[in-house]
Design a protein around this motif. Structure first.
Motif, PDB file in Angstrom:
ATOM      1  N   UNK A  27     -35.779 -31.796  24.749  1.00 37.08           N
ATOM      2  CA  UNK A  27     -34.357 -31.539  24.474  1.00 37.08           C
ATOM      3  C   UNK A  27     -33.887 -32.386  23.319  1.00 37.08           C
TER       4      UNK A  27
ATOM      5  N   UNK B 294     -32.090 -31.180  19.674  1.00 41.44           N
ATOM      6  CA  UNK B 294     -30.758 -31.551  19.164  1.00 41.44           C
ATOM      7  C   UNK B 294     -30.882 -32.408  17.916  1.00 41.44           C
TER       8      UNK B 294
ATOM      9  N   UNK C 173     -46.759 -28.127  25.447  1.00 41.79           N
ATOM     10  CA  UNK C 173     -45.348 -28.359  25.101  1.00 41.79           C
ATOM     11  C   UNK C 173     -45.240 -29.312  23.910  1.00 41.79           C
TER      12      UNK C 173
ATOM     13  N   UNK D 282     -43.267 -28.976  20.302  1.00 42.87           N
ATOM     14  CA  UNK D 282     -42.455 -29.988  19.627  1.00 42.87           C
ATOM     15  C   UNK D 282     -42.986 -30.283  18.238  1.00 42.87           C
TER      16      UNK D 282
ATOM     17  N   UNK E 291     -37.658 -34.468  44.332  1.00 36.45           N
ATOM     18  CA  UNK E 291     -36.986 -34.598  43.049  1.00 36.45           C
ATOM     19  C   UNK E 291     -36.274 -33.325  42.638  1.00 36.45           C
TER      20      UNK E 291
ATOM     21  N   UNK F 253     -33.060 -33.871  40.502  1.00 37.00           N
ATOM     22  CA  UNK F 253     -33.344 -34.235  39.131  1.00 37.00           C
ATOM     23  C   UNK F 253     -33.865 -33.037  38.357  1.00 37.00           C
ATOM     24  N   UNK F 254     -34.625 -32.248  39.011  1.00 42.64           N
ATOM     25  CA  UNK F 254     -35.182 -31.049  38.382  1.00 42.64           C
ATOM     26  C   UNK F 254     -34.082 -30.113  37.915  1.00 42.64           C
TER      27      UNK F 254
ATOM     28  N   UNK G 171     -32.215 -31.541  34.983  1.00 42.81           N
ATOM     29  CA  UNK G 171     -33.006 -31.454  33.758  1.00 42.81           C
ATOM     30  C   UNK G 171     -32.946 -30.052  33.189  1.00 42.81           C
TER      31      UNK G 171
ATOM     32  N   UNK H  85     -29.821 -29.670  31.470  1.00 39.41           N
ATOM     33  CA  UNK H  85     -29.921 -30.381  30.189  1.00 39.41           C
ATOM     34  C   UNK H  85     -30.624 -29.534  29.151  1.00 39.41           C
ATOM     35  N   UNK H  86     -31.674 -28.864  29.529  1.00 41.18           N
ATOM     36  CA  UNK H  86     -32.405 -28.013  28.583  1.00 41.18           C
ATOM     37  C   UNK H  86     -31.516 -26.924  28.022  1.00 41.18           C
TER      38      UNK H  86
ATOM     39  N   UNK I 265     -29.026 -28.390  25.678  1.00 43.16           N
ATOM     40  CA  UNK I 265     -29.618 -28.776  24.400  1.00 43.16           C
ATOM     41  C   UNK I 265     -29.823 -27.559  23.520  1.00 43.16           C
TER      42      UNK I 265
ATOM     43  N   UNK J 240     -28.015 -27.032  19.949  1.00 43.51           N
ATOM     44  CA  UNK J 240     -28.737 -26.826  18.703  1.00 43.51           C
ATOM     45  C   UNK J 240     -28.243 -25.578  17.990  1.00 43.51           C
TER      46      UNK J 240
ATOM     47  N   UNK K 219     -24.891 -26.408  16.389  1.00 47.27           N
ATOM     48  CA  UNK K 219     -25.014 -27.287  15.234  1.00 47.27           C
ATOM     49  C   UNK K 219     -25.550 -26.570  14.022  1.00 47.27           C
TER      50      UNK K 219
END
Lengths: 99, 629, 258
Positions: free
Chosen positions: A70, A74, C72, C77, C154, C157-158, C161, C164-165, C168, C172, C175
Motif C-alpha cells: 500500500x 501511495x 507480490x 512492487x 488475526x 487485523x486482516x 488491512x 487499507x489496501x 491506498x 493513488x 493523486x
C-alpha cells in the motif's frame, strides 16, 4: 551454523537501507531503500518465528508485506505528482521549509 | 513628677497656625503675620505660666510630664509621644518663645515689602513648634522628630527667596550637613536601644551606670556628631556662613539663638552619658576648642556683616560645647552662656538687619562707616550687645564666658592649660573682630554716597532690639547671682558630684587675664580700623586670604568628600552598566547566538532531517545498549 | 512441500552452505544499490536482494511467505517501481557530488554506529540454543497453519488491512488523476461569442477610436464606450468643471445609425 546469522544479516540490510535514505537524492531510489528496510525486518520476523516455533512471526511478516505494498502505491503516486509539478525527481528540490 | 495638661499646646498652637496659614494661601495675606505673632506670643504666655507654676513647686515635683498618645509599640520597643518639662527645658522654652515672639514682631516690619510674608510667618511658626518639640520631648526619639523638624524649617527659611539659585543651594548645603549629623543621632538611638532597651531619657539614665564603656563612648561620640551638625561645629561647620542667605530675622532666631544651640541642649540632656565616659568628654572639648578658634579666625576676615556675626556664633557655641565637656559643673555654665548669647547675639543680628534695612540691603561693611550718627538706637543696642559678647563687666557675657574660661583652667594639668589658653586666645580674637565690626559700621568717616539714605528703622523693629539689649545687659548678672542657674539646673545635671572643689586659679585672676586680652584685642582693632578703611578690600596676606575662604572648609569638603563621592558614583554606574547589565546582556547574547546556530539545522533538505532521525535512532539503541550492559 | 524443502527444522550443513553463498551476495547487492548511478540499476539490484530473501524464507520453512515475496514484492512492487522510473526518466542519474555539507561523513558515521550497535545488541540478546523449528507447527502444512491463525486470531487485523489496501488504491487514483482537459478550438469560439457584449468578440478597439472630442474638460471614452473620469485633471474634477460626457457616449441607437 548459528541461526542468529539471519538476524545479523537482517541488521546489516536494515543499516544499508537506512543509510541509503540519507545518501541518495533520487526520490525513487530513496523509496527503494525504504523497501529494503522493510524486507530486512521481514527476514527478522521469519527467523524469530522459526526460533520460537510460533507462526505469529510469519503472520506479522505477511501483514508487513501488505502494508508495504500500500505504501509503495501511495508513495509512488506522490512522486509522480511531484514530478509533474516540478519536473524533477530529486528530494533536494522540495526544500521550501528552509529557515 | 507632676502631670500637666497644657504642655501639648506649646507645640500644637504654632504647628496648627503654620498649617493654617500655609493652607489658606493668599486669602490670609493681609492678616497672616499678625495671627502668627499672636500665636507666638500666646505660646510665650503659656511658657511663662508654666515657669511660674514650676517655681511654686518643690524640688522633685518641678518636672512635669504629659503623655499625648502611645506612638510605637512593637514587641519590647515602646515609645510614647510624651512631653517632659523640667528645669532644663523651661529655660529653652522661655528663650525660644520669648526671643521668637520678639523676632516675629521685628519681622512684621522687616518683611513688610515682601509678597511672601505670610509664608515666612508660617515657616517661623513651624520652626517654633519643631524647636519646642525638640526641647520638650521626653525620649531621644521624640527629640529626633523635633530635630528633623527644625532642620526642615531651617531649610525652608534659608532658601526662602528661592528664586535665587545661590540661596537655594545654601539651603540644600545646610540640610545636607545637618543630615550627616542626624546619622549620628540615629546611630546613638539605635545603640541606646540595643544597650538599654529604652530610648527615653529616664530609661537611658537608669541604664548608663551598667553599660560597657565602649557603648557609652560610642553613644557619646554619635551624640557629639549630631550636635556638631546641628550647631555648626567642626567638622560640620561649613553650612553656617552660607545660611546667612536667609532673611535676617531667620539668622537671628535660628542661627544665633535657638536652632544652633540644640546641639548644646542635646549634650546637656545626655549628661549621664558623658559623665560616664571620659573619652567622649575629651572628644567634646577638642571639638569645642577647635571650633571656637576656627570661628574666631574666620570672623576676623569677613567683610559681610552677617557672615562675621555667623562666624562669631560658631565661635561662641564652641565655647558652650567646650563647657559641656568639662564635667558636671560645665553644663550649667554652658546653658548660662547659651541664654546670654541668645540675647546679645539676637540683638546684634537684629541690629545688623536694621543697618541693612537702612542701607538698602547692602551687607559689605566696607561701604558702611559713620552710621552711628544716623541710626542711634541701632548703634546703642548693637553696642550693648558688643560689650556683652566681648565680656566687659557688668554685661552678660562677662559672667558666662569667664566662668567657662575658669572651668577650662580648672580641668587641671596640660589639658586645663591648653583649653584655658585656647579660650583666652579666643576671647582676644573675639574682642578684635567684634570691635572691627562695630568700628567699620558705626564709627569713622562715612564710606557711602548720599544715594544710600540710611535711616533709623521703624518702631516695630527697634522695640524688640531694645528689649533684647536689656537682656544683654542684665541677664548675666541675674543668672549668676548666688549661682541661681547652677542651683536651678542641679536636679537635672548633678553638679555637686565629681568636681571635688578643684580651683587651680582664683576666679579674680581669670577675670583679670580675660579682661587684659580683651583690652588688647580692642585696641588692636581700633588702631587698625579707626582711621582710613579702604572701600575695596585689600589683597591681604596669605592668612587673611585663607581666612576669607573660611579656612578652606569648602575646598576641603569638595576635595575630600564631593570629588571622591562623585568618582565612586561614576564608578558604580559604570560597573552597573558594564558588569551587571553586561551579565544580563550576555545572557541574551548567548541565547541569541545559540538560536542562530541552531537555526542552521533547518536547511529544508529532507535528507538532513532523515540523518537526524537516524541519529535519534542511534541514540535510542545506544541507551538500550548501555542499560543492558 | 515438506519433502522438497531442504531439511527444514534444523540448520544442517546444506543450509549453511546456502546461507554463506547467498547472504554475502545479497549484502553486496544492497551496497551496490546504494552506490550505482542509474536508478534502474538500483531497482534491479533490489530485485536481486528480494529474490535472495525469498529463498531464505523458503529455507526457513516459511513456504507461503517465500512465494508471496516473489509474486507480490518482486513481481508487483518492483515492477511498479520500474514503471514509475520509466515515467520519471529512465536516464535520470544522480550526480555523485554531495551538496549538503558533512552529509557523507555523517552518513558513514551513522552507518558504523547504527550497525555496530545493532550487531552487538543482537549478539547480547540472542542465546545460542538451537531453534525450535516449525516442523511441529507446520504439521498440517504451512499454508493451512497460516490460514488457521490468520482467519481466527488475526481476522480483525486482516479486515483492517484489506480496508487499507482499498484506501491506498483509491488514494493513488486520486493523486495521479489530472483533470486538465484543454478546450477544443470550436468550444473556444463558441465561448467567445457568448460573452457579455460583442465588444469582447473581436477584441476591443484601441483608445481614441470612438473619440468625439479632444477637449480638456470632457472625459475620454473607454474602448467599450463608457467615459473614463481618470482622464481629466483632478483639479477640474474638484472644481466641478467637467462637462458631462453622456452626449458623447456611444449608444446602440447611434451604432445602428451608422
Amino acid at each position: 551454523m548459528d541461526i542468529s546469522n539471519y538476524i545479523y544479516l537482517s541488521a546489516i540490510l536494515f543499516t544499508i537501507g537506512a543509510i541509503g535514505v540519507v545518501v541518495r537524492r533520487n526520490a525513487i531510489v530513496v523509496f527503494m531503500c525504504v523497501e529494503l528496510m522493510l524486507n530486512a525486518a521481514n527476514l527478522a520476523f521469519v527467523t524469530f518465528s522459526r526460533i520460537n516455533g510460533n507462526i505469529d512471526g510469519q503472520i506479522a511478516s505477511f501483514f508487513t508485506m501488505v502494508v508495504a505494498a500500500c505504501e509503495v502505491v501511495v508513495g509512488l503516486a506522490i512522486i509522480v505528482t511531484m514530478y509533474r509539478s516540478c519536473r524533477s525527481a530529486s528530494v533536494d528540490d522540495a526544500s521550501l521549509l528552509k529557515r | 513628677m507632676t502631670t500637666r495638661n497644657d504642655l501639648v499646646y506649646l507645640i500644637a498652637l504654632p504647628l496648627f497656625s503654620s498649617a493654617f496659614l500655609l493652607l489658606l494661601g493668599k486669602v490670609a495675606n493681609k492678616w497672616g503675620h499678625l495671627f502668627a505673632t499672636l500665636v507666638s506670643a500666646s505660646t510665650f504666655g503659656i511658657g511663662l505660666y508654666e515657669f511660674v507654676a514650676m517655681r511654686s513647686r518643690a524640688g522633685d515635683a518641678r518636672a512635669a510630664t504629659q503623655k499625648i498618645f502611645e506612638w510605637i509599640s512593637v514587641g519590647t520597643f515602646k515609645v510614647d509621644a510624651s512631653l517632659l518639662l523640667d528645669q532644663l527645658s523651661i529655660c529653652f522654652v522661655l528663650l525660644i518663645t520669648g526671643v521668637g515672639t520678639l523676632i516675629h514682631i521685628y519681622s512684621i516690619a522687616y518683611m513688610s515689602h515682601d509678597k511672601d510674608r505670610r509664608r515666612f510667618f508660617a515657616y517661623l511658626n513651624l520652626f517654633i513648634a519643631a524647636m519646642l518639640l525638640l526641647v520638650l520631648g521626653d525620649s531621644y526619639l521624640n527629640l529626633y522628630v523635633g530635630w528633623e523638624g527644625v532642620g526642615l524649617a531651617s531649610y525652608l527659611l534659608i532658601g526662602f527667596w528661592n528664586e535665587r539659585p545661590a540661596y537655594a543651594t545654601a539651603a540644600k548645603k545646610a540640610f545636607v550637613a545637618n543630615r550627616v549629623g542626624d546619622i549620628g543621632l540615629s546611630l546613638a538611638i539605635m545603640i541606646a536601644f540595643t544597650q538599654f532597651g529604652s530610648v527615653t531619657f529616664a530609661g537611658v539614665k537608669a541604664g548608663a551606670p551598667h553599660a560597657s564603656p565602649a557603648a557609652l563612648t560610642a553613644i557619646g561620640a554619635m551624640i557629639l556628631l549630631a550636635a556638631a551638625g546641628k550647631s555648626a561645629q567642626f567638622p560640620l561647620q561649613s553650612w553656617l556662613g552660607d545660611a546667612m542667605a536667609g532673611p535676617t530675622p531667620v539668622s537671628a532666631l535660628i542661627h544665633a539663638a535657638t536652632m544652633v544651640t540644640a546641639g548644646v541642649y542635646l549634650i546637656t540632656r545626655s549628661n549621664f552619658i558623658f559623665d560616664a565616659s571620659s573619652t567622649a568628654r575629651l572628644l567634646v572639648v577638642i571639638v569645642g576648642a577647635i571650633t571656637l578658634l576656627f570661628g574666631a579666625i574666620v570672623g576676623t576676615a569677613k567683610d559681610d556683616i552677617k557672615k562675621a556675626l555667623a562666624a562669631s556664633t560658631m565661635s561662641q557655641i564652641g565655647y558652650m560645647i567646650l563647657a559641656t565637656g568639662l564635667g558636671p559643673i560645665g553644663y550649667a555654665f554652658a546653658i548660662m552662656h547659651l541664654l546670654t548669647h541668645g540675647f546679645f547675639k539676637a540683638s546684634m543680628f537684629l541690629g545688623a538687619g536694621s543697618v541693612m534695612h537702612g542701607m538698602n540691603d547692602e551687607v559689605n561693611m566696607r561701604r558702611y562707616g559713620g552710621l552711628g550718627k544716623v541710626m542711634p538706637i541701632t548703634a546703642i543696642t548693637f553696642g550693648l550687645g558688643y560689650l556683652a559678647i566681648i565680656g566687659v563687666p557688668p554685661f552678660a557675657g562677662f559672667y558666662s564666658k569667664d566662668k567657662i574660661i575658669e572651668t577650662a583652667f580648672n580641668a587641671g594639668g596640660t589639658r586645663g592649660l591648653v583649653l584655658g589658653g585656647a579660650a583666652l586666645l579666643g576671647a582676644a580674637i573675639t574682642a578684635f573682630y567684634m570691635t572691627r565690626v562695630v568700628v567699620l559700621t558705626f564709627s569713622g568717616k562715612k564710606r557711602w554716597d548720599d544715594q544710600a539714605h540710611p535711616h533709623e528703622s521703624p518702631s516695630l523693629m527697634w522695640i524688640p532690639m531694645v528689649l533684647l539689649s536689656v537682656g544683654s545687659v542684665a541677664s548675666g548678672y541675674l543668672l549668676s547671682k548666688g549661682s541661681a542657674l547652677v542651683h536651678w539646673l542641679a536636679p537635672v545635671v548633678n553638679p555637686t558630684s565629681a568636681e571635688g572643689g578643684k580651683e587651680l586659679m582664683r576666679p579674680i585672676v581669670v577675670s583679670e587675664l580675660a579682661l587684659g586680652v580683651v583690652i588688647l584685642g580692642v585696641f588692636t582693632a581700633i588702631v587698625k580700623y579707626g582711621k582710613n578703611v579702604p572701600v575695596e578690600a585689600p589683597h591681604g596676606s596669605v592668612l587673611t586670604r585663607f581666612a576669607r575662604r573660611d579656612l578652606g572648609q569648602d575646598d576641603f569638603n569638595h576635595r575630600v568628600l564631593v570629588l571622591p563621592g562623585q568618582a565612586i558614583t561614576k564608578g558604580l554606574v559604570a560597573m552597573d552598566f558594564s558588569f551587571i547589565d553586561g551579565v544580563v546582556r550576555a545572557v541574551g547574547w548567548v541565547l541569541s547566538y545559540f538560536s542562530q546556530s541552531l537555526k542552521k539545522v533547518q536547511n529544508g533538505y529532507v535528507r538532513s532531517y532523515a540523518l537526524l532521525m537516524t541519529a535519534g535512532a542511534i541514540a535510542l539503541l545506544a541507551t538500550i545498549w548501555l542499560v543492558t550492559l | 512441500m515438506l519433502n522438497m524443502s531442504l531439511h527444514v527444522g534444523s540448520t544442517h550443513t546444506p543450509e549453511a552452505v546456502l546461507f554463506w553463498a547467498m547472504a554475502p551476495l545479497a549484502v553486496l547487492a544492497a551496497v551496490g544499490m546504494l552506490l550505482v548511478k542509474k536508478a534502474v540499476h538500483s531497482a534491479l539490484l533490489l530485485a536481486w536482494v528480494m529474490i535472495t530473501l525469498a529463498i531464505f524464507y523458503i529455507a526457513q520453512d516459511a513456504l507461503f511467505l517465500g512465494i508471496v515475496q516473489v509474486v507480490v514484492y518482486t513481481g508487483a512492487v518492483m515492477m511498479l517501481f520500474l514503471f514509475i522510473l520509466m515515467l520519471v526518466g529512465v536516464d535520470s542519474s544522480d550526480s555523485l557530488v554531495e551538496n549538503i555539507k558533512g552529509q557523507r561523513p555523517a552518513a558513514i558515521l551513522a552507518a558504523l554506529g547504527f550497525g555496530g550497535l545493532l550487531t552487538s545488541l543482537i549478539g547480547r540478546a540472542v542465546t545460542h540454543t538451537d531453534a525450535v523449528g516449525l516442523s511441529l507447527v507446520n504439521a498440517n502444512g504451512n499454508v493451512q497453519t497460516i490460514a488457521q491463525s490468520l482467519f481466527t486470531q488475526y481476522v480483525w487485523a486482516f479486515e483492517v488491512i484489506s480496508a487499507l489496501l482499498i484506501t491506498a488504491a483509491l488514494g493513488a487514483m486520486v493523486l495521479a488523476h489530472s483533470e486538465r482537459k484543454h478546450a477544443s478550438q470550436r468550444q473556444l469560439s463558441v465561448d467567445r461569442f457568448r460573452q457579455g457584449s460583442l465588444g469582447a468578440t473581436a477584441g476591443l478597439p484601441a483608445s481614441g477610436v470612438y473619440a468625439r472630442h479632444n477637449a480638456v474638460d470632457v472625459p475620454a471614452l473607454l474602448p467599450d464606450g463608457t467615459p473614463a473620469l481618470t482622464s481629466i485633471s483632478p483639479t477640474l474634477e474638484a472644481r466641478g468643471d467637467i462637462i458631462a460626457s453622456e452626449p458623447f457616449t456611444l449608444s446602440a441607437t447611434e451604432e445602428e445609425e451608422d
